[in-house]
Scaffold this motif. Sequence first.
Motif, PDB file in Angstrom:
ATOM      1  N   GLY A  58      26.670 -31.893 -34.879  1.00 22.03           N
ATOM      2  CA  GLY A  58      25.428 -31.174 -34.624  1.00 22.03           C
ATOM      3  C   GLY A  58      25.246 -30.678 -33.203  1.00 22.03           C
ATOM      4  O   GLY A  58      24.102 -30.577 -32.738  1.00 22.03           O
ATOM      5  N   VAL A  59      26.342 -30.351 -32.492  1.00 26.55           N
ATOM      6  CA  VAL A  59      26.201 -29.951 -31.089  1.00 26.55           C
ATOM      7  C   VAL A  59      26.726 -28.549 -30.809  1.00 26.55           C
ATOM      8  O   VAL A  59      26.672 -28.084 -29.666  1.00 26.55           O
ATOM      9  CB  VAL A  59      26.927 -30.958 -30.159  1.00 26.55           C
ATOM     10  CG1 VAL A  59      26.283 -32.317 -30.247  1.00 26.55           C
ATOM     11  CG2 VAL A  59      28.420 -31.038 -30.446  1.00 26.55           C
ATOM     12  N   SER A  60      27.242 -27.859 -31.816  1.00 27.93           N
ATOM     13  CA  SER A  60      27.824 -26.539 -31.582  1.00 27.93           C
ATOM     14  C   SER A  60      26.757 -25.448 -31.601  1.00 27.93           C
ATOM     15  O   SER A  60      25.557 -25.725 -31.562  1.00 27.93           O
ATOM     16  CB  SER A  60      28.912 -26.250 -32.621  1.00 27.93           C
ATOM     17  OG  SER A  60      30.058 -27.012 -32.348  1.00 27.93           O
ATOM     18  N   MET A  61      27.201 -24.201 -31.725  1.00 26.96           N
ATOM     19  CA  MET A  61      26.296 -23.070 -31.633  1.00 26.96           C
ATOM     20  C   MET A  61      25.962 -22.445 -32.989  1.00 26.96           C
ATOM     21  O   MET A  61      25.299 -21.422 -33.063  1.00 26.96           O
ATOM     22  CB  MET A  61      26.912 -21.984 -30.733  1.00 26.96           C
ATOM     23  CG  MET A  61      27.132 -22.442 -29.308  1.00 26.96           C
ATOM     24  SD  MET A  61      25.577 -22.909 -28.509  1.00 26.96           S
ATOM     25  CE  MET A  61      26.115 -24.338 -27.559  1.00 26.96           C
ATOM     26  N   GLY A  62      26.426 -23.077 -34.089  1.00 27.94           N
ATOM     27  CA  GLY A  62      26.172 -22.510 -35.398  1.00 27.94           C
ATOM     28  C   GLY A  62      24.844 -22.952 -35.974  1.00 27.94           C
ATOM     29  O   GLY A  62      23.958 -23.455 -35.267  1.00 27.94           O
ATOM     30  N   ASP A  63      24.691 -22.780 -37.283  1.00 20.80           N
ATOM     31  CA  ASP A  63      23.501 -23.247 -37.978  1.00 20.80           C
ATOM     32  C   ASP A  63      23.631 -24.741 -38.285  1.00 20.80           C
ATOM     33  O   ASP A  63      24.721 -25.308 -38.271  1.00 20.80           O
ATOM     34  CB  ASP A  63      23.325 -22.484 -39.294  1.00 20.80           C
ATOM     35  CG  ASP A  63      23.077 -20.994 -39.058  1.00 20.80           C
ATOM     36  OD1 ASP A  63      22.575 -20.653 -37.970  1.00 20.80           O
ATOM     37  OD2 ASP A  63      23.415 -20.201 -39.946  1.00 20.80           O
ATOM     38  N   PHE A  64      22.499 -25.366 -38.571  1.00 20.77           N
ATOM     39  CA  PHE A  64      22.434 -26.773 -38.958  1.00 20.77           C
ATOM     40  C   PHE A  64      22.969 -27.708 -37.866  1.00 20.77           C
ATOM     41  O   PHE A  64      23.505 -28.779 -38.163  1.00 20.77           O
ATOM     42  CB  PHE A  64      23.196 -27.025 -40.273  1.00 20.77           C
ATOM     43  CG  PHE A  64      22.791 -26.101 -41.384  1.00 20.77           C
ATOM     44  CD1 PHE A  64      21.538 -26.205 -41.972  1.00 20.77           C
ATOM     45  CD2 PHE A  64      23.655 -25.117 -41.837  1.00 20.77           C
ATOM     46  CE1 PHE A  64      21.162 -25.349 -42.997  1.00 20.77           C
ATOM     47  CE2 PHE A  64      23.288 -24.258 -42.852  1.00 20.77           C
ATOM     48  CZ  PHE A  64      22.040 -24.366 -43.432  1.00 20.77           C
ATOM     49  N   GLU A  65      22.834 -27.305 -36.608  1.00 17.08           N
ATOM     50  CA  GLU A  65      23.274 -28.155 -35.495  1.00 17.08           C
ATOM     51  C   GLU A  65      22.098 -29.051 -35.100  1.00 17.08           C
ATOM     52  O   GLU A  65      21.357 -28.790 -34.163  1.00 17.08           O
ATOM     53  CB  GLU A  65      23.759 -27.293 -34.326  1.00 17.08           C
ATOM     54  CG  GLU A  65      24.874 -26.328 -34.685  1.00 17.08           C
ATOM     55  CD  GLU A  65      26.166 -27.050 -35.104  1.00 17.08           C
ATOM     56  OE1 GLU A  65      26.303 -28.255 -34.827  1.00 17.08           O
ATOM     57  OE2 GLU A  65      27.037 -26.394 -35.719  1.00 17.08           O
TER      58      GLU A  65
END
Length: 392
Positions: free
Chosen positions: A249-256
């Motif tokens: 949950g730390v990236s730049m996409g959805d559901f982070e």
Amino acid sequence: MTRTVAEHLRIVSAALPTAAGLGAEEIDVRSALHRITASDVVSPVDLPVFRNSQMDGFAVRAADVASVPVRMPVYGIVAAGDAPRDLPDGTTIKIMTGAPVPNGADCIVPVEDTVLGGATVTINRGRSAGDFVREPGSDVRLGELLVPAGQKLGIQHIAALAAAGIRTVRVRRRVHAAVITTGAELVPAGTPLGPGQIFDSNSTALATGILTNEAEVIAVKHCVDDPRQFLAMLRSVIKRVDVVFTSGGVSMGDFEVVREALTPLGGWFDHVGMQPGGPQGLTILDGVPVISFPGNPVSTLISFQIFARPALRALAGLPPVESETATLCSDVVSPRDKRQYLRGRMTDAGVEVVSGPGSHLIAAMARADVLIEIPAEVTGLKAGSGVQVWPL
């Protein structure tokens, strides 16, 4: 802006509490193995506590055995645990190892230097005053230092404390840590897998890493991709711990979920110039650092080894893990501007790469015993080149 590995390591280490900030606790000596003493421990007694025999033999006056062989009456026997006795003139008392030396005796003749015959014994070798007599305080005296502050307690220290009659010892409190993994796709081991689901290995890996570095795991939790649920879960554990480790949950996409929940609270989420493990996060919530790793299993594990292990070991009083130089067994390539950590295995010929760079290859990582570090400015190395390797 992308941080270097060194910059992020420095920031993460600074965010954790100092050893002094952890405080101290009093624990049972029997539970104190590998703990760090918080203060000097002085002996409450003399050791030995009383004059006792170093050997099985006969307690005598040295003057009575100055000329040997000599035949002497045996005036009874004294065993370990008996009260001290008086030694009549011209006699000897049979004595066991650890038994109190009789009043009037000043040395012990070992049993192998004697011949016992009924109520008498023949002494075949003379002894000097003090021979085989353990004097009170000859090991340590009342009030003398037994174990210094800052000592990692081994079995030898535990034995000394117990011998001095010490039941509890004041030790540095261990780091208290919690683990929260995230991702709707994760299920516990032993649960039947549904469509799109995988087993949650990160919770076990992080908890094991914490324990390996002599910190305590206070809670291990899992959250689906719901920022409100994650934040509620985080707040439920944060009052009880010194640090929280999260995965996913730390990236730049959805559901982070971690980034979405903590960015409004001042959390930092960006990239570190490394592979695997580029996305990283750090938040200070209610004074407690929340160290957030990416969710791919290899990324999580390597992130823990690089960023968490050094600080946890320092707080536990453990020596730092040192890298060493090894020779590459094969050519390698590496992305520009990213410090790469390849999984390797040490052999007699050098270090061999055991898997590809993919951050999902956790089973392949089980064959590794080191991380091979390729500097950010290097894009390739030939077999025979020297590289730094870090023990896993």
